[in-house]
Enzyme design. Structure first.
Site, short mmCIF file in Angstrom:
data_model
loop_
_atom_site.label_atom_id
_atom_site.label_comp_id
_atom_site.label_asym_id
_atom_site.label_seq_id
_atom_site.Cartn_x
_atom_site.Cartn_y
_atom_site.Cartn_z
N ILE A 91 40.65 44.99 36.45
CA ILE A 91 39.80 43.92 36.96
C ILE A 91 39.10 44.30 38.26
O ILE A 91 38.24 43.58 38.72
CB ILE A 91 40.57 42.59 37.15
CG1 ILE A 91 41.82 42.79 38.00
CG2 ILE A 91 40.92 41.96 35.83
CD1 ILE A 91 42.52 41.49 38.33
N GLY A 94 38.90 49.81 43.96
CA GLY A 94 38.50 49.91 45.35
C GLY A 94 39.03 51.20 45.94
O GLY A 94 39.63 52.02 45.25
N GLY A 95 38.82 51.35 47.23
CA GLY A 95 39.25 52.56 47.89
C GLY A 95 40.76 52.75 47.81
O GLY A 95 41.25 53.87 47.78
N MET A 96 41.49 51.65 47.79
CA MET A 96 42.95 51.75 47.82
C MET A 96 43.54 52.07 46.45
O MET A 96 44.66 52.53 46.35
CB MET A 96 43.55 50.43 48.30
CG MET A 96 43.13 50.03 49.69
SD MET A 96 43.68 51.20 50.93
CE MET A 96 45.46 51.00 50.77
N GLY A 97 42.84 51.77 45.40
CA GLY A 97 43.38 52.00 44.09
C GLY A 97 42.72 51.09 43.08
O GLY A 97 41.65 50.54 43.32
N VAL A 99 42.97 47.74 40.50
CA VAL A 99 43.65 46.47 40.27
C VAL A 99 43.57 46.13 38.79
O VAL A 99 42.49 46.16 38.19
CB VAL A 99 43.02 45.33 41.11
CG1 VAL A 99 43.84 44.06 40.96
CG2 VAL A 99 42.92 45.73 42.57
N LYS A 114 48.15 46.00 41.66
CA LYS A 114 47.34 46.98 42.37
C LYS A 114 48.12 48.28 42.41
O LYS A 114 49.22 48.33 42.96
CB LYS A 114 47.03 46.48 43.79
CG LYS A 114 46.26 47.47 44.62
CD LYS A 114 45.80 46.87 45.93
CE LYS A 114 44.59 46.00 45.73
NZ LYS A 114 43.98 45.56 46.99
N ASP A 206 41.92 43.52 58.52
CA ASP A 206 40.75 43.81 57.70
C ASP A 206 40.22 42.52 57.06
O ASP A 206 39.98 42.48 55.85
CB ASP A 206 41.09 44.85 56.63
CG ASP A 206 39.84 45.48 56.03
OD1 ASP A 206 38.74 45.31 56.62
OD2 ASP A 206 39.94 46.13 54.97
#
Lengths: 641, 192
Positions: A91, A94-97, A99, A114, A206
């Site tokens: 779904i 992003g930069g973090m991984g 989702v 995530k 953030d």
């Protein structure tokens, strides 16, 4: 059922399965006109589907096809099983991984997972991730994305959260023009979540529109606690380095725009940095542009540190502009000193500007109007069964119950439902008994918040009610020596405090001159006799409204919107519920029984138009729980008294 | 049956996918006998409670029969599609036999994968499910195949769609309706 009938039912079932109950009913009405067998079959399948839960969802054979070099790890995660989670679809990325949307097969509920990208998955980053996940999951707040679980899959940490899939604040703000009031109302929830996190010693670091998720019913949830910190810590040099990274990569321009001056210049951060970022988000939503702009990231950072924010449009009320100016001060010590202070000002703004928000929103055709319908649906049916059902009806001259949404789903009972003044929250008692048992007070954000338990003691409880500001819930609790006291507990959690001795069935009412007054039941001192009385919180200006004969017990009461009459719920001499009673608020007479007769009235309240609504007599009160919530029977009520 | 070399199965899978239905007729006995052989070994070797481990079973057969380097995911999906059917037969027979042997003791002696959550371990009576699937197949063969592939074979929506040559959205719809239908059928069926 012939194969062709089976096919027809299958098609129709597939068509309506994912629909909202009222749409579902419309389609079924249309498709099944003159075909009752088809309708029965589809409805029977819908009920079975609900009951089936995760039945056969988890395959007997867990095939892992990751040996294939073609598909990426992200692709193969879909359809795989991580612990009890069956991954269904991607779904977001992003930069973090990545989702994913997944099904928690243990609890049969959708969740978001995530999965951290490989780049961030070194052992020390993983430890921090887990610690942060733990901290975030300890933040039990309706406006903070609930973290359910954390784990590791093939060496990569993952975080399981509630699924919020109606987009982010970015889409919400773009979807249609929003009034300043709508924006402030939505974001004040986020501010509250942030304040709670700060009190727990956690910074977000953030805050930005993309980290504010919006639920289907229009509530905001702050996401990604701790992740930002992880991101910083995984590169030496903390915030400053992160800024440089972000600038170099050129991918997170947005984030630069929401940084506080101290963040932008690599100074130590505290809660006031989050406040600044929150201010930027609020500013941008109100003005349609950011307060600090520039041709490059570096220019933006320069503006954040040195330039005052560009003035807000004049349509934004002056007090709101002042609040924002203060939140966006360069020097943290010039800002509000805590999010709580900011919230107080925002709430006051909304309150002081005209009519009650929930009512003003009725005309908006948006998610908010749905919510406010819930708010004006003062008719909350007392269900002596295992589920709470709120009826929602259209704003027409004669409200008609037209839609049922199951709000709770416990193995035991959820009773005594009550709505917060803004209609966004539900409080209720959960447990075995339908009246005055050793149960617990719960609250829940409507429509799809997780139920949150507020009490943990063994006292028998009854009649929860919200305080006028919606911040606390009062309820009656048994005294071991006999009689009842009223207790109060904050909706955000905390130790219940004794609020008023010898008082039960308490509601707060608007006294003269904006002063809150109370309406409640108290023992008169003569046997079990309980009278309805009104007083201030300090029990001054005490006045008896209705005293039943001898050992009669008047347990509950509700004041009419015009403040002239009170609906009374009472028990007779033998402890049996009587019909409801309508009595003048000035106490000039005992009034008269009203409503359907013979009746056992267990709860009563007023619709906003002033027609009393009375709960069904007890034998009819057991609304069935379970899957057929959309087709529940219509409770008996008296349209006007 | 010892010494089945990987080449024939891999080649047969490819031929089958290209439309050669005779290939399937040769494939099924190969896969079936290998599944039975490994299942029997599992039962001999395993703890006294005679536990079958379907995932290990299928994977072992797959690794043995299929050349990992010469197969596309569609072929693999088809292999697991066949395996799903056979696994269903082997497991249901296994439970039936044990039940007969233990005068009606209905305990399920099929070990589910470690990843399977607790609630899913309970309460699925494979014999009852098999009966219900037969009834469903009489009304809608495709629906029953979808369940077989997904539940007994562990195939994803996309893989199931590939094997049955239907769209993933049809698989989803058939799956949801079949789940409801089977649940209703099994909860109203007389259980011995």
């Amino acid at each position: 059922m012939t194969p062709s009938e089976h096919q027809a039912a299958k098609e129709l079932f597939g068509k309506v399965l994912e629909l909202e109950p009222h749409l579902r009913a419309l389609i079924l009405d249309d498709a099944c006109a003159g075909r009752p067998r088809l309708r029965d079959e589809v409805e029977s399948l819908l009920v079975a589907y609900q009951k089936a839960g995760t039945f056969i969802d988890v395959p007997l054979v867990a095939v892992t096809m990751s040996s294939d070099g073609v598909s990426t790890p992200e692709e193969t995660m879909v359809g795989r099983t991580l612990g009890p989670y069956h991954v269904e679809a991607i779904i977001g990325e992003g930069g973090m991984g990545v989702v994913y949307r997944a099904l928690d097969t243990k609890l049969n509920r959708p969740v978001a997972i995530k999965v951290l990208s490989d780049a961030l998955a070194d052992p020390s980053a993983r430890r921090r991730f887990e610690r942060e996940a733990q901290v975030a999951s300890s933040l039990n707040h309706p406006h903070i994305l609930t973290v359910h679980d954390a784990g590791e899959f093939e060496g990569r940490p993952y975080l399981v959260t509630e699924l919020v899939d109606a987009g982010t604040f970015v889409e919400w703000a773009r979807a249609e023009p929003r009034s300043w009031r709508q924006i402030v109302e939505l974001l004040v929830g986020v501010a509250d979540g942030l304040a709670t996190a700060h009190q727990a010693g956690i910074l977000h670091r953030d805050i930005k529109p993309a980290n504010i998720l919006i639920t289907k019913s229009g509530y905001a949830k702050l996401a990604d606690f701790g992740l930002a910190k992880l991101c910083e810590d995984s590169t030496p040099g903390a915030a400053h380095t992160r800024t440089e990274m972000a600038t170099r990569a050129g991918t997170v321009v947005g984030t630069v725009g929401y940084m506080s001056p101290e963040q932008a210049s690599g100074q130590p951060l505290d809660a006031r940095s989050d406040m600044f970022s929150f201010g930027v988000v609020l500013y941008e939503a109100l003005a349609g542009r950011r307060p600090f702009t520039g041709a490059s990231d570096l220019d933006v950072l320069h503006a954040v540190v040195h330039r005052p924010p560009e003035p807000l449009p004049v349509e934004v009320p002056r007090p709101l502009r002042m609040v924002l100016e203060r939140a966006l001060e360069k020097d943290p010590s010039d800002r509000f000193q805590s999010m709580r202070d900011l919230i107080v000002d925002l709430r006051r703004l909304v309150r002081q500007s005209g009519e009650a928000p929930a009512v003003s929103a009725v005309t908006h055709r948006s998610n908010r109007s749905r919510r406010s319908k819930v708010a004006i649906a003062a008719l909350v049916v007392l269900a002596a069964a295992s589920a709470l059902v709120v009826s929602r009806f259209r704003e027409t001259a004669e409200p008609r119950l037209r839609e049922y949404t199951q709000l709770t789903n416990f193995a035991d009972s959820a009773t005594s439902p009550t709505l917060s003044p803004d209609g966004r929250m539900l409080a209720f008692i959960r447990g075995e008994s339908a009246f005055n048992g050793p149960e617990q007070i719960y609250i829940k954000l409507l429509l799809d918040g997780e139920p949150v338990r507020l009490t943990h003691d063994n006292l028998n409880k009854q009649s929860p009610k919200f305080s006028p500001d919606g911040a606390r819930v009062t309820y009656g609790a048994d005294k071991p020596a006999g009689g009842w006291d009223t207790w109060v507990v904050p909706v955000l959690g905390g130790k219940p405090q004794l609020f008023l001795a010898n008082a039960s069935g308490l509601t707060s009412i608007e006294g003269g001159g904006g002063q809150p007054r109370l309406l409640f039941s108290e023992l008169t001192g003569r046997g079990h006799q309980m009278a309805i009385v009104s007083s201030t919180e300090s029990r001054t200006e005490h006045r008896t409204i209705y005293t039943p004969p001898e050992n009669g017990m008047a347990h509950r009461s509700s004041l009419s919107p015009d403040r002239k009459q009170v609906l009374v719920v009472e028990m007779g001499l033998n402890g049996a519920w009587l019909a409801c009673r309508l009595t003048p608020f000035d106490g000039s007479s005992p009034g008269k029984p009203v409503g359907p007769a013979p009746a056992q009235c267990t709860d009563a309240t007023w619709s906003p138009r002033g027609s009393g609504c009375i709960s069904p007599p007890i034998p009819a009160a057991g609304l069935t729980s379970g899957a057929s919530a959309s087709r529940m029977g219509r409770p008996s009520r008296s349209p006007s008294v | 049956m010892v010494g089945v070399s990987p080449e024939p199965v891999t080649a047969l899978l490819k031929r089958w996918r290209q439309g050669d239905s005779a290939a399937l007729e040769k494939l099924v006995p190969l896969v079936y006998s290998e599944l039975r052989r490994i299942a029997a070994r599992q039962l001999r070797r395993e703890r006294p409670n005679h536990t079958l481990q379907p995932t290990a079973l299928v994977h072992e057969v797959y690794l043995k029969l299929v050349d990992q380097h010469r197969i596309e995911w569609q072929n693999r999906a088809q292999f697991f599609g066949i395996a799903a059917q056979l696994i269903r037969r082997i497991l249901v027979d296994h439970v039936r036999n044990r039940r007969t042997a233990k005068r009606g003791g209905g305990t399920l002696t099929v070990a589910l994968d470690d990843a399977v959550s607790e609630p899913a371990r309970e309460n699925i009576d494979l014999v009852k499910l098999d009966d219900a699937l037969l009834s469903l197949a009489a009304k809608d063969e495709q629906q029953s195949r979808v369940v077989e592939l997904r539940f007994f074979g562990g195939l994803s929506i996309e893989e199931t769609a590939e094997v049955l040559r239907i769209s993933p959205s049809t698989v989803k719809r058939d799956w949801a309706a079949a789940k409801a239908w089977l649940y209703r059928d099994m909860s109203t069926r007389f259980s011995p």
